[in-house]
Scaffold this active site. Structure first.
Site, PDB file in Angstrom:
ATOM      1  N   ASP A  73      37.786  36.224  46.123  1.00  0.00           N
ATOM      2  CA  ASP A  73      36.429  36.771  46.241  1.00  0.00           C
ATOM      3  C   ASP A  73      36.445  37.940  47.226  1.00  0.00           C
ATOM      4  O   ASP A  73      37.482  38.596  47.363  1.00  0.00           O
ATOM      5  CB  ASP A  73      35.448  35.652  46.635  1.00  0.00           C
ATOM      6  CG  ASP A  73      34.023  35.934  46.167  1.00  0.00           C
ATOM      7  OD1 ASP A  73      33.577  37.082  46.289  1.00  0.00           O
ATOM      8  OD2 ASP A  73      33.352  35.007  45.696  1.00  0.00           O
TER       9      ASP A  73
ATOM     10  N   HIS B  11      37.684  40.827  45.631  1.00  0.00           N
ATOM     11  CA  HIS B  11      36.505  41.589  45.216  1.00  0.00           C
ATOM     12  C   HIS B  11      36.181  42.741  46.166  1.00  0.00           C
ATOM     13  O   HIS B  11      35.064  43.254  46.179  1.00  0.00           O
ATOM     14  CB  HIS B  11      35.292  40.666  45.070  1.00  0.00           C
ATOM     15  CG  HIS B  11      35.436  39.670  43.948  1.00  0.00           C
ATOM     16  ND1 HIS B  11      34.452  38.805  43.585  1.00  0.00           N
ATOM     17  CD2 HIS B  11      36.478  39.420  43.115  1.00  0.00           C
ATOM     18  CE1 HIS B  11      34.879  38.053  42.575  1.00  0.00           C
ATOM     19  NE2 HIS B  11      36.102  38.405  42.273  1.00  0.00           N
TER      20      HIS B  11
END
Ligand SMILES: *[C@@H]1O[C@H](CO)[C@@H](O)[C@H](O)[C@H]1NC(C)=O
Ligand SMILES: *[C@@H]1O[C@H](CO)[C@@H](O)[C@H](O)[C@H]1NC(C)=O
Ligand SMILES: *[C@@H]1O[C@H](CO)[C@@H](O)[C@H](O)[C@H]1NC(C)=O
Length: 400
Positions: A224, A247
């Site tokens: 993430d 991310h």
């Protein structure tokens, strides 16, 4: 780099002084408090006792010592201050592991290890913090935290003013690896944070409600956000970070209830490789507050899907996504000397709110090409205002 090395040297020096006659420094080895360190026994009580001793110590530099070549299993625990000494060292040389999901006990469901109310905390060493996240990832939905389904955060620092964290390796958190919250003054450096690219919610470092935070010279590869800066944060410097995969570096999502403010964030000299997004600001529709004075400089992308993004329509569930007239206002955002390649065609996306728009957005020397040689790339704009120079692809909504 130099002062990080200095810090290690100073810590070593202090350790050497333990045996000196000065008596200013005291080392509290968890083994002396009954820790077993075989990776199976529960060492929680030993750590609690050792912590009490360190925190109550009147010497000027007490050290909680976690020796090498051993694995300590800890239940969810809170290490609380305030402590007697204005500086508290935790030297992590060995490994600390979390219980698996099936062994999770106690009422601390959303966090594994919490350090709270400890000013002058210095956590350092070559040790490893292992969150055993794989037992959570397939079904991260044990504790329904405010409608959000996720495993516990591995390490939380709350109200630890003047925190220093360096040298450690953090692996496989059930969710966020490191959270710094309600803290003024923190220096995080030389960490390695690693979890599989497919692991859900495994942010590297989250910063919320904190000021004067530096994060530098670290490797973060997770499933993430690499680093996420959320509401109530200002004066945040990020430099020398490699994110791969994950991310990317995110500010937000802001404006999901309350009045959210983020300002003075500088991101310098970072590399993002194989990440989903590169550098991103995200806000919900209908929020209040502002995000301003945010700069990105010297950023390199390698095979990033969405390198530069402002998303004021953030709505991950994709259901009931409405447009409102209010929003977190975005202004004074600069992108300078940014280069690299993207796996997607839309490499710059400035999707600002229809009603408010973004102001003073500046792009200078931004060159992003396709990872596929010869393939065209483009920029998208909704209500973005500002200037661009020496930028490819062209961003037509901005003035030259
Ligand atoms: C961030 O960098 C700027 C510019 O170098 C500096 O003035 C500021 O003090 C730094 N802030 C922190 C928290 O390190
Ligand atoms: C970024 O890199 C440049 C060039 O190597 C260097 O001069 C500068 O000090 C770096 N800035 C930060 C904040 O690390
Ligand atoms: C909200 O506005 C955006 C940008 O103009 C548009 O693409 C989107 O369709 C709108 N969404 C709704 C639900 O009206």
């Amino acid at each position: 780099m130099v002062d990080d090395t200095m810090e290690h040297l100073i810590l070593l020096l202090i350790l050497c002084m333990v045996t000196s006659a000065l008596g200013a420094t005291t080392s509290f080895n968890v083994m002396s408090y009954g820790a077993v360190g075989n990776g199976r026994a529960d060492d929680s009580q030993a750590f609690v006792k050792a912590w009490k001793a360190v925190c109550q110590a009147k010497s000027t530099n007490p050290i909680l010592y976690i020796p090498p070549k051993k694995t300590f299993k800890l239940k969810p625990l809170t290490f609380n201050g305030p402590c007697k000494s204005s500086r508290i060292y935790i030297l992590v040389s060995g490994m600390i592991v979390a219980p698996r999901k099936t062994e999770w006990a106690g009422n601390q469901l959303h966090a594994w290890l919490i350090f709270a109310n400890i000013n002058g905390l210095i956590v350092s060493g070559k040790g490893t913090i292992n969150g055993q996240g794989s037992s959570w990832w397939p079904q991260p939905c044990m504790n329904n935290a405010g409608g959000k389904c996720r495993g516990p955060t591995a390490i939380t620092f709350r109200r630890c003013h003047g925190l220093r964290l360096s040298g450690l390796t953090h692996i496989n958190s059930p969710a966020v690896h490191i959270l710094i919250t309600a803290t003024n003054g923190a220096l995080v450096s030389n960490l390695r944070i690693i979890a599989p690219g497919t692991s859900p919610n495994t942010d590297g470092i989250d910063v919320s409600s904190s000021t004067n935070v530096q994060i530098r010279n670290s490797f973060i590869g997770t499933g993430d956000d690499c680093i996420a800066i959320s509401a109530g944060s200002s004066n945040i410097n990020i430099s020398g970070i490699t994110c791969a995969p994950g991310h990317g570096i995110s500010i937000g999502a802001l404006g999901h209830g309350g009045y959210d403010v983020v300002e003075n964030v500088r991101v310098r000299n970072c590399t993002l490789r194989n990440t989903l997004t590169g550098v991103r600001l995200k806000t919900w529709q209908g929020g209040k507050g502002y995000a301003r004075k945010i700069s990105f400089e010297g950023i390199k992308f390698v095979d990033v899907h969405h390198p530069v993004q402002i998303d004021q329509y953030y709505c991950p569930s994709r259901v009931n996504c409405q447009n409102f007239t209010s929003t977190v206002a975005i202004s004074d955002i600069s992108y300078t000397a940014i280069t690299g390649t993207s796996l997607d065609e839309q490499v710059i996306d400035l999707s600002c709110s229809q009603s408010v728009g973004c102001t003073n957005i500046k792009l200078d020397r931004v060159y992003i090409t396709s990872s596929t040689p010869g393939k065209k790339v483009y920029a998208n704009c909704v209500n973005a205002h500002g200037k661009s120079s020496h930028t490819r692809p062209a961003v037509n909504c901005l003035l030259p």
